[in-house]
Design a protein around this motif. Sequence first.
Motif, PDB file in Angstrom:
ATOM      1  N   PHE A 133       0.876  -1.170   0.000  1.00  0.00           N
ATOM      2  CA  PHE A 133       0.000   0.000   0.000  1.00  0.00           C
ATOM      3  C   PHE A 133       0.916   1.223   0.000  1.00  0.00           C
ATOM      4  O   PHE A 133       1.621   1.465   0.977  1.00  0.00           O
ATOM      5  N   ASP A 165      -5.268  -3.190 -11.826  1.00  0.00           N
ATOM      6  CA  ASP A 165      -6.131  -3.901 -10.889  1.00  0.00           C
ATOM      7  C   ASP A 165      -5.256  -4.290  -9.689  1.00  0.00           C
ATOM      8  O   ASP A 165      -4.338  -5.093  -9.819  1.00  0.00           O
ATOM      9  N   PRO A 166      -5.537  -3.725  -8.520  1.00  0.00           N
ATOM     10  CA  PRO A 166      -4.641  -3.937  -7.376  1.00  0.00           C
ATOM     11  C   PRO A 166      -4.371  -5.408  -7.061  1.00  0.00           C
ATOM     12  O   PRO A 166      -3.236  -5.788  -6.765  1.00  0.00           O
ATOM     13  N   ARG A 167      -5.400  -6.235  -7.158  1.00  0.00           N
ATOM     14  CA  ARG A 167      -5.189  -7.640  -6.770  1.00  0.00           C
ATOM     15  C   ARG A 167      -4.319  -8.382  -7.781  1.00  0.00           C
ATOM     16  O   ARG A 167      -3.716  -9.398  -7.444  1.00  0.00           O
ATOM     17  N   ALA A 172      -1.915  -1.926  -3.978  1.00  0.00           N
ATOM     18  CA  ALA A 172      -3.085  -1.057  -4.017  1.00  0.00           C
ATOM     19  C   ALA A 172      -2.848   0.112  -4.963  1.00  0.00           C
ATOM     20  O   ALA A 172      -1.702   0.448  -5.286  1.00  0.00           O
ATOM     21  N   THR A 173      -3.937   0.711  -5.391  1.00  0.00           N
ATOM     22  CA  THR A 173      -3.826   1.954  -6.140  1.00  0.00           C
ATOM     23  C   THR A 173      -3.068   2.970  -5.288  1.00  0.00           C
ATOM     24  O   THR A 173      -3.429   3.198  -4.139  1.00  0.00           O
TER      25      THR A 173
END
Lengths: 407, 336
Positions: A133, A165-167, A172-173
Amino acid sequence: MLRSDVSSDRALARPEGREGRAASPPARAATSPRGTSPHGAAPPPAPTTDELLQLLTPDGVRRAEPTLDPWVADVDDERLLDLYEDMVVARRFDIEAVALQRQGELGLWPPLLGQEAAQIGSARALRPDDFAFTSYRENGVAYCRGASPTDLVRVWRGTALSGWDPRSIGMATPQVMIGAQTLHATGYALGCRIDGVDSAAVAYFGDGATSKGDVHEAMVFAASFRAPVVFFCQNNQWAISEPVGLQTRRPIADRAFGYGIPSLRVDGNDVLAVTAATRIALDRARRGDGPTFVEAVTYRRGPHTTSDDPTRYVDPEVQASWEQRDPLTRVERLLGASGALTEDRAGAIKANAERFAHEMREGCLALPVPAPTSVFDHVLVEPSAALARQRSEYAAYLAMFDDGEPR
Amino acid sequence: MTATTMAAALGSGLRRALEDDPRVVLLGEDIGRLGGVFRVTDGLQRDFGADRVMDTPLAESGILGVAVGLAYRGFRPVCEIQFDGFSYPAVDELVTQVSRLHYRTGGAIRMPITVRIPYGGGIGAVEHHSESPEAYFAHTPGLRVVTCGGPQDAHTMLRQAIACDDPVVFLEPKRRYWLKDEVDEELDGALPLDRARVVVEGSDVTLAAYGPLVVTARDAAIAARDEGVSIEVVDLRSLAPLDLDTLERSVRRTHRLVVAHEAQRSGGLGAEIAAGVTERCFDVLQAPVARVTGFDAPYPPAKVEEHFLPDLDRVLDAVDRVVGRPHALAGWSAAS
């Protein structure tokens, strides 16, 4: 050494497991706070090397450091070359992005120049199942996590609010609200603990963010819940124009002490030291020992963003002193002396970096502008009737014009 | 079925949600051993464990921010904010993160977070314990904002909110926590979360209310009937999005609308409802939409809160105004 928890053993003790030691402040507490002006606004002096945990000096000399050494025993010349290559790529695409902004192709870019070791060294310590993050400057981290060259510029081109796409890449963005991501990392880590897996979350933030309430709350929650999270603070000395001395009177790593979170303060321009410190922190997280705070002391050699003008507040002498502590040069010196960095190898690395930068440019210029009605997409998982109506009305309005665009 | 209080109906809703979905976790201050300051979560930590019913440090931004991380991890967090006034420290996370992560990520990341907030006045509380913050949340795209008027909706809507893949601000009218009614725990056939409900049918005027004032509105309908005025009461239930279709159908029958809420008037839900209904029903409206609301002042001390809160008589006075009967504002400018 771990501040508030001195040990070079891999099985590092929990901070509250050593109450006697934890009760006494770290040795550095005796040093006087930096800066003497009442407002604390004077730029802080660059920390001297011996204040920081370090494995590789700016001259390219590999030092022994008992806390860190065991954690990079596997990093031979070949692996160090990999880290070096990542830093070269990061520096190269960062330069390309600045150029794209100057040419009007990006609206903004936050350069990472000078922070390559802090970002690459930490990000390469992560496993695919960990989650990062970050703030918006961690493009080196995003590259390590697997973001494509085009992904890195999507947001700055203004075609999307998230580059990926974070995943899909475990990241995370990047967060624009300073420090908010530390709470998200803590929550994610708490989820890992509840799920009974040994994945960890890493929160990347800067020295300025440490003034935010969210960062405080994140450390409180993380300590209370023993969340497997690494608080990775890149102290790059600046929050736009505000020197770190305005955010804190003491080394940032010392703050962790008050939360019962062990900390490490490393030379953030030393990719080996950063790798070791991050591995220590991740190991603690995976063992169930809770959060660890890493302060990577580095320097933002560029502007805050391409909109900033650091000539208004940066002392050229301080700037020059940090250029002498370049994260790439010291690795070149070490690997040059050992013979591992041959001309051929250096050429191949440079070519790879050029290719990445080229792909970034091509990808940037090819990014399509989203359709006008895309502004209505994904507000809710299931669109509301009211918003569907606004969308229809605007579509009907646009349809009045021949080319679908209002004149 | 036996009658249960709204607080107990919420508690049983949470219990069912925890049973139905292992990814549901509860976070909040004092929700564990104490069972919440209103005892809504009574017994849940005992039965589901401290990993699923978590007492948190005393930090509302932290609660919401940690919920975001849990949602990233695939959990379905239910946050309790202890009192309405304490939701303000959480507004940052709600507005800048929770509400728009789905939008920001192009639909990749969902935020199925429910934020329970006891709200509204009428319990003689100290400052910051009687707020009606719904307009702040309703103004924020990406949040669903709902509220319940009685025990049945409390139970059903809370379970629907938790099952919803969007973030839901779930406002609980705290002075109705002790309101009793029978509660059916069957969800099949329940009215969808985003729909208003006609709770009293009538023909002369539509009275739109929500949350704590649904009871007041029902009482007003009974009182007005004695005076020969037929009020149709619409419980809005969903404040964002608003169910204007249901309101429009009602107003097309009654030709008049009164909106009641505890929250301050300016920029409030009443203004949005009045504008929305006027846009749709201008051709049939026989009087300007009337609002009965709290005043544009901070919430007052407990000993005078009765003057701030819309009550039966103020609601009836507004009804008199739109049906052309003598009323308190006779001779005043409607613009005042």
